[in-house]
Design a protein around this motif. Structure first.
Motif, short mmCIF file in Angstrom:
data_model
loop_
_atom_site.label_atom_id
_atom_site.label_comp_id
_atom_site.label_asym_id
_atom_site.label_seq_id
_atom_site.Cartn_x
_atom_site.Cartn_y
_atom_site.Cartn_z
N PRO A 15 43.86 55.85 38.26
CA PRO A 15 42.86 56.16 37.23
C PRO A 15 42.37 54.94 36.46
O PRO A 15 41.26 54.95 35.95
N ASP A 16 43.18 53.89 36.40
CA ASP A 16 42.81 52.68 35.66
C ASP A 16 42.26 51.58 36.58
O ASP A 16 42.23 50.41 36.20
N LEU A 17 41.77 51.96 37.76
CA LEU A 17 41.29 50.96 38.72
C LEU A 17 40.17 50.10 38.17
O LEU A 17 40.13 48.90 38.40
N ALA A 18 39.23 50.68 37.42
CA ALA A 18 38.12 49.90 36.87
C ALA A 18 38.64 48.80 35.94
O ALA A 18 38.22 47.65 36.03
N THR A 19 39.60 49.14 35.08
CA THR A 19 40.17 48.16 34.16
C THR A 19 40.91 47.07 34.90
O THR A 19 40.74 45.88 34.61
N VAL A 20 41.73 47.46 35.86
CA VAL A 20 42.50 46.48 36.64
C VAL A 20 41.56 45.57 37.40
O VAL A 20 41.75 44.35 37.44
N SER A 21 40.51 46.13 37.99
CA SER A 21 39.55 45.33 38.77
C SER A 21 38.81 44.34 37.87
O SER A 21 38.60 43.18 38.26
N ARG A 22 38.42 44.77 36.68
CA ARG A 22 37.77 43.84 35.71
C ARG A 22 38.69 42.67 35.40
O ARG A 22 38.25 41.53 35.31
N GLN A 23 39.99 42.97 35.21
CA GLN A 23 40.95 41.90 34.89
C GLN A 23 41.07 40.91 36.04
O GLN A 23 41.25 39.72 35.83
N LEU A 24 40.94 41.40 37.27
CA LEU A 24 41.06 40.52 38.44
C LEU A 24 39.89 39.54 38.55
O LEU A 24 40.06 38.46 39.09
N VAL A 25 38.72 39.93 38.06
CA VAL A 25 37.56 39.05 38.18
C VAL A 25 37.34 38.18 36.94
O VAL A 25 36.48 37.32 36.95
#
Length: 149
Positions: free
Chosen positions: A138-148
């Motif tokens: 469910p938190d994929l968007a947040t995790v992905s933002r942190q990766l970039v």
């Protein structure tokens, strides 16, 4: 009722050069009803596999893809029911990059997997943040933002 069985998975947050995230659409049965969701490539680790080894194998099986992976970059745990089985999932996520046309959607290798896997799609970070569709984790968007960042 018996305690849920542990289901350990190695999964990959796969990004293209424009930071889109590749997700697979699954169609399964939950509580006797059809249930569709989007998730990152990956799957269950065999008893003799590390989470990373499972992620590497699953990328090959699902997408005919071999790329360097960093991580783990995220862990998500949940209890869920699918097709009448109750699991306690421990999903360990790694991060990889590839060109948008590198993955070749295979639909998986196991009969259940071939039945459940429907399609693949690249998602922008904005689409992930705004979608009303079910996405795991469910938190994929947040995790992905942190990766970039």
């Amino acid at each position: 009722m018996a305690a849920p069985e542990l289901r350990r998975t190695g999964r990959v947050i796969l990004m293209d050069p424009t930071y889109r995230v590749l997700l697979l659409r699954f169609s399964v049965t939950q509580a006797g009803e059809p249930f569709e969701f989007w998730a990152t490539p990956g799957g269950r680790a065999e008893d003799d596999e590390s989470d990373l080894e499972a992620a590497i194998r699953e990328l090959d099986e699902e997408l005919r893809l071999s790329v360097p992976l960093d991580g783990p970059v995220h862990v998500h745990e949940s209890t869920f029911e699918v097709n009448g089985n109750v699991w306690h999932g421990r999903d360990v996520f790694f991060h990889g990059r590839c060109a948008a046309n590198d993955p070749a959607f295979t639909g998986g290798t196991e009969p259940d997997e071939r039945h459940a896997l429907q399609e693949m799609r690249w998602w922008t970070l904005e689409e992930l943040e705004k979608t009303a569709e079910t996405v795991f984790p469910p938190d994929l968007a947040t995790v992905s933002r942190q990766l970039v960042s």
